[in-house]
Design a protein around this motif. Structure first.
Motif, PDB file in Angstrom:
ATOM      1  N   GLY A 126       0.861  -1.175   0.000  1.00  0.00           N
ATOM      2  CA  GLY A 126       0.000   0.000   0.000  1.00  0.00           C
ATOM      3  C   GLY A 126       0.897   1.224   0.000  1.00  0.00           C
ATOM      4  O   GLY A 126       1.912   1.254   0.708  1.00  0.00           O
ATOM      5  N   ILE A 127       0.567   2.203  -0.846  1.00  0.00           N
ATOM      6  CA  ILE A 127       1.350   3.441  -0.876  1.00  0.00           C
ATOM      7  C   ILE A 127       0.377   4.604  -0.751  1.00  0.00           C
ATOM      8  O   ILE A 127      -0.528   4.730  -1.563  1.00  0.00           O
ATOM      9  N   SER A 128       0.556   5.386   0.267  1.00  0.00           N
ATOM     10  CA  SER A 128      -0.357   6.519   0.467  1.00  0.00           C
ATOM     11  C   SER A 128       0.387   7.835   0.439  1.00  0.00           C
ATOM     12  O   SER A 128       1.540   7.919   0.847  1.00  0.00           O
ATOM     13  N   VAL A 182      -4.139  -3.294   5.140  1.00  0.00           N
ATOM     14  CA  VAL A 182      -3.946  -2.136   6.005  1.00  0.00           C
ATOM     15  C   VAL A 182      -4.130  -0.833   5.211  1.00  0.00           C
ATOM     16  O   VAL A 182      -4.715   0.144   5.700  1.00  0.00           O
ATOM     17  N   LYS A 183      -3.686  -0.832   3.953  1.00  0.00           N
ATOM     18  CA  LYS A 183      -3.904   0.357   3.114  1.00  0.00           C
ATOM     19  C   LYS A 183      -5.395   0.572   2.877  1.00  0.00           C
ATOM     20  O   LYS A 183      -5.887   1.698   2.878  1.00  0.00           O
ATOM     21  N   MET A 184      -6.121  -0.538   2.700  1.00  0.00           N
ATOM     22  CA  MET A 184      -7.569  -0.431   2.513  1.00  0.00           C
ATOM     23  C   MET A 184      -8.219   0.203   3.745  1.00  0.00           C
ATOM     24  O   MET A 184      -9.045   1.119   3.627  1.00  0.00           O
ATOM     25  N   HIS A 186      -6.744   2.089   5.911  1.00  0.00           N
ATOM     26  CA  HIS A 186      -6.321   3.500   5.899  1.00  0.00           C
ATOM     27  C   HIS A 186      -7.318   4.326   5.085  1.00  0.00           C
ATOM     28  O   HIS A 186      -7.760   5.397   5.508  1.00  0.00           O
ATOM     29  N   ASN A 187      -7.656   3.837   3.917  1.00  0.00           N
ATOM     30  CA  ASN A 187      -8.581   4.595   3.069  1.00  0.00           C
ATOM     31  C   ASN A 187      -9.973   4.672   3.685  1.00  0.00           C
ATOM     32  O   ASN A 187     -10.640   5.692   3.587  1.00  0.00           O
ATOM     33  N   GLY A 188     -10.402   3.591   4.352  1.00  0.00           N
ATOM     34  CA  GLY A 188     -11.690   3.630   5.043  1.00  0.00           C
ATOM     35  C   GLY A 188     -11.678   4.715   6.114  1.00  0.00           C
ATOM     36  O   GLY A 188     -12.615   5.509   6.237  1.00  0.00           O
ATOM     37  N   CYS A 366       1.159   9.852   4.603  1.00  0.00           N
ATOM     38  CA  CYS A 366      -0.146   9.402   4.103  1.00  0.00           C
ATOM     39  C   CYS A 366      -1.219  10.476   4.260  1.00  0.00           C
ATOM     40  O   CYS A 366      -0.992  11.508   4.887  1.00  0.00           O
ATOM     41  N   ILE A 367      -2.368  10.204   3.692  1.00  0.00           N
ATOM     42  CA  ILE A 367      -3.453  11.196   3.680  1.00  0.00           C
ATOM     43  C   ILE A 367      -3.985  11.458   5.097  1.00  0.00           C
ATOM     44  O   ILE A 367      -4.399  12.568   5.399  1.00  0.00           O
ATOM     45  N   ILE A 368      -3.996  10.457   5.960  1.00  0.00           N
ATOM     46  CA  ILE A 368      -4.537  10.690   7.314  1.00  0.00           C
ATOM     47  C   ILE A 368      -3.445  11.082   8.318  1.00  0.00           C
ATOM     48  O   ILE A 368      -3.672  11.059   9.523  1.00  0.00           O
TER      49      ILE A 368
HETATM   50  C1  6PG Z   1      -3.873   7.775  -0.569  1.00  0.00           C
HETATM   51  C2  6PG Z   1      -5.257   7.929  -1.113  1.00  0.00           C
HETATM   52  C3  6PG Z   1      -5.338   7.405  -2.511  1.00  0.00           C
HETATM   53  C4  6PG Z   1      -6.537   7.878  -3.294  1.00  0.00           C
HETATM   54  C5  6PG Z   1      -7.828   7.666  -2.607  1.00  0.00           C
HETATM   55  C6  6PG Z   1      -8.982   8.391  -3.250  1.00  0.00           C
HETATM   56  O1  6PG Z   1      -3.779   7.107   0.447  1.00  0.00           O
HETATM   57  O2  6PG Z   1      -2.944   8.324  -1.142  1.00  0.00           O
HETATM   58  O3  6PG Z   1      -6.132   7.222  -0.306  1.00  0.00           O
HETATM   59  O4  6PG Z   1      -5.228   6.033  -2.467  1.00  0.00           O
HETATM   60  O5  6PG Z   1      -6.384   9.220  -3.616  1.00  0.00           O
HETATM   61  O6  6PG Z   1      -8.074   6.296  -2.647  1.00  0.00           O
HETATM   62  O7  6PG Z   1     -10.087   7.652  -3.000  1.00  0.00           O
HETATM   63  P1  6PG Z   1     -11.518   7.906  -3.573  1.00  0.00           P
HETATM   64  O8  6PG Z   1     -11.392   8.282  -5.016  1.00  0.00           O
HETATM   65  O9  6PG Z   1     -12.191   6.599  -3.391  1.00  0.00           O
HETATM   66  O10 6PG Z   1     -12.063   9.014  -2.741  1.00  0.00           O
END
Ligand code: 6PG
Length: 478
Positions: A126-128, A182-184, A186-188, A366-368
């Motif tokens: 997973g790469i965020s 875990v990346k999934m 993260h996105n949730g 990462c985004i969060i």
């Molecule tokens: C990240 C983001 C990346 C992506 C999102 C957008 O971690 O860098 O999460 O993976 O920009 O998945 O998700 P949606 O298009 O589903 O909002």
């Protein structure tokens, strides 16, 4: 020259990742189906480091030092399978394929097994961090074998984001699909966070009567405290931006229909299968779907709602403080759900994921990313067997202090007819967890009544059934 690593798939994420490796002193072999992309990258960025452009798959593989390490950065699903098949045929035992896309962890498990049987390592990572992260330092969540991780470790550590204490934001998450799982999640969590921030915005706008610019200010202020995070920071940026064409706030000219590429949906689908409640993430996914249902929404605009005026300025300020409390308490609850899910997945698949290590690699890149993640890391460091984040003393204390305002905000939202599915689902989850008794006993009674589905008792072991259609005596069902 032989390359340390190769990247195939040079769309923006692949290109930036390749540049990141090169900027860190690695020689990077490049490959893309459309050759012009490879040539453009070399033309535009060869001053950043050392690239080897390959025009064919064979040339690409031949350019790599052994064991070969190649990163696939193509669309998840069919395209990833096609590229894996193409390259696996050219590789030799011991070589490592890394899939840096947003693959479904079940696909990663399948691919890892198939490649392992052929003597190849497959690392679903997973790469965020989006485009900028890929270039300047993402958070990297690799799965696959520990051996494969060891051979990648120096490279991944050098290109990854660095946490405030200098630690690289990457670790071996666990075997096969653990990294993509875990990346999934993260996105949730990302979806849930965005939904909660959206609800805070909606309340400040329609209950406090603030303008987008004023709300941007409020978020900037919050961003100096415990909510300090990338998502709050960019929220303030988006809210203070005005549309060039109309001069209106940008947020007022954008269609209010949220889209999604699917990782939030995967999280909820997987949570349903694992039987782990992630109501905050589920509400966030559903809120996006609802927003996109123009048909349902236009059929509903005439429905009656409460007549509640925005608050007076003094009350508005106090209300904004309460919203901060509600947002923070909901955030703790929603992250607790995310970590509960990681723990369920880890148990289900035997991954042995270290929950504190996951928090540690999400501190930057990462985004969060947020100050908050270091608190989660610390909570697991203090108590590695922590059953859930809500059980951590510091989080429990903070929720305890916030809960009065949290309840008040949810009640005010209902009074004003503002939907806050994230805030209220989080509060319901919190209250359900703390309830000594839940009406689930009644559910069991109903199930036993209509279907003889049996129940357990509080006072003695065993399974029982009541003869509802007869004399209502109880029989053992063991
Ligand atoms: C990240 C983001 C990346 C992506 C999102 C957008 O971690 O860098 O999460 O993976 O920009 O998945 O998700 P949606 O298009 O589903 O909002």
């Amino acid at each position: 020259t032989s390359a340390h690593i190769g990247v195939t798939g040079l769309a923006v994420m692949g290109r930036n990742l390749a540049r990141n490796f090169a900027r860190n002193g690695y020689t990077v072999a490049l490959h893309n189906r459309t050759v012009s992309r490879t040539r453009d990258l070399v033309r535009d960025f060869s001053d950043e480091g050392s690239f080897v452009a390959a025009e064919s798959a064979e040339e690409f593989v031949a350019a790599l030092e052994r064991p070969r390490r190649l990163v696939i950065m193509v669309k998840a699903g069919g395209p990833t399978d096609a590229v894996i098949d193409e390259f696996a045929a050219l590789l030799e035992p011991g070589d490592v394929i890394i899939d840096g896309g947003n693959a479904h962890y079940a696909d990663t498990r399948r691919r890892e097994k198939a490649l392992r049987e052929r003597g190849l390592h497959f690392v679903g990572a997973g790469i965020s961090g989006g485009e900028e992260g890929a270039l300047h330092g993402p958070s990297i969540m690799p799965g696959g074998s520990a051996d494969a991780y060891e051979s990648l470790r120096p490279m991944l550590e050098s290109i990854a984001a660095k946490a405030p204490d200098g630690t690289p934001c990457t670790t071996h998450v666990g075997p096969d699909g653990a990294g993509h799982f875990v990346k999934m999640v993260h996105n949730g969590i990302e979806y849930a966070d965005m939904q909660l921030i959206g609800e805070a915005y909606h309340l400040l706008r329609d209950v406090a009567g603030y303008s987008p610019a004023r709300i941007a200010e409020t978020f900037r202020e919050w961003n100096t405290g415990r909510l300090d995070s990338y998502l709050i920071e960019i929220t303030a940026e988006v809210l203070s931006h005005d549309d060039a064409a109309t001069g209106e706030p940008f947020v007022d000219v954008v269609a209010d229909q949220a889209e999604q590429k699917g990782t939030g949906r995967w999280t909820v689908q997987t949570a349903l299968d694992l039987g782990v409640p992630v109501s905050g993430i589920a509400e966030a996914v559903f809120a996006r779907s609802l927003s996109g249902h123009a048909d349902l929404r236009s059929a509903s605009t005439h429905l009656p709602g409460p007549a509640a005026a925005p608050l007076a300025p003094d009350d508005a300020e106090r209300f904004a403080e309460k919203v901060e409390q509600a947002l923070y308490a909901s955030k703790i609850t929603s992250y607790a759900q995310g970590w509960n899910m990681i723990s369920s997945g880890s148990q289900e698949y035997g991954w042995d994921i270290d929950p504190g290590a996951v928090a540690a690699i999400w501190r930057a890149g990462c985004i969060i990313r947020a100050v908050f993640l270091d608190r989660i890391r610390a909570a697991f460091a203090a108590r590695p067997d922590l059953p859930t984040l809500l059980a951590d003393d510091r989080f429990a204390k903070e929720i305890g202090e916030a809960q009065g305002d949290w309840r008040s905000v949810v009640a005010t939202a209902a009074g004003h007819g503002i939907p806050v599915p994230g805030f209220s689902a989080a509060l319901a989850s919190y209250d359900a967890l703390r309830s000594p008794r839940l009406p689930a006993s009644l559910t069991q009674g109903q199930r036993d009544f209509f279907g003889a589905h049996t129940y357990r008792r509080t006072d003695r072991p065993g399974t029982f059934h009541t003869l509802w259609g007869g004399d209502r005596s109880e029989v053992s069902a063991d």
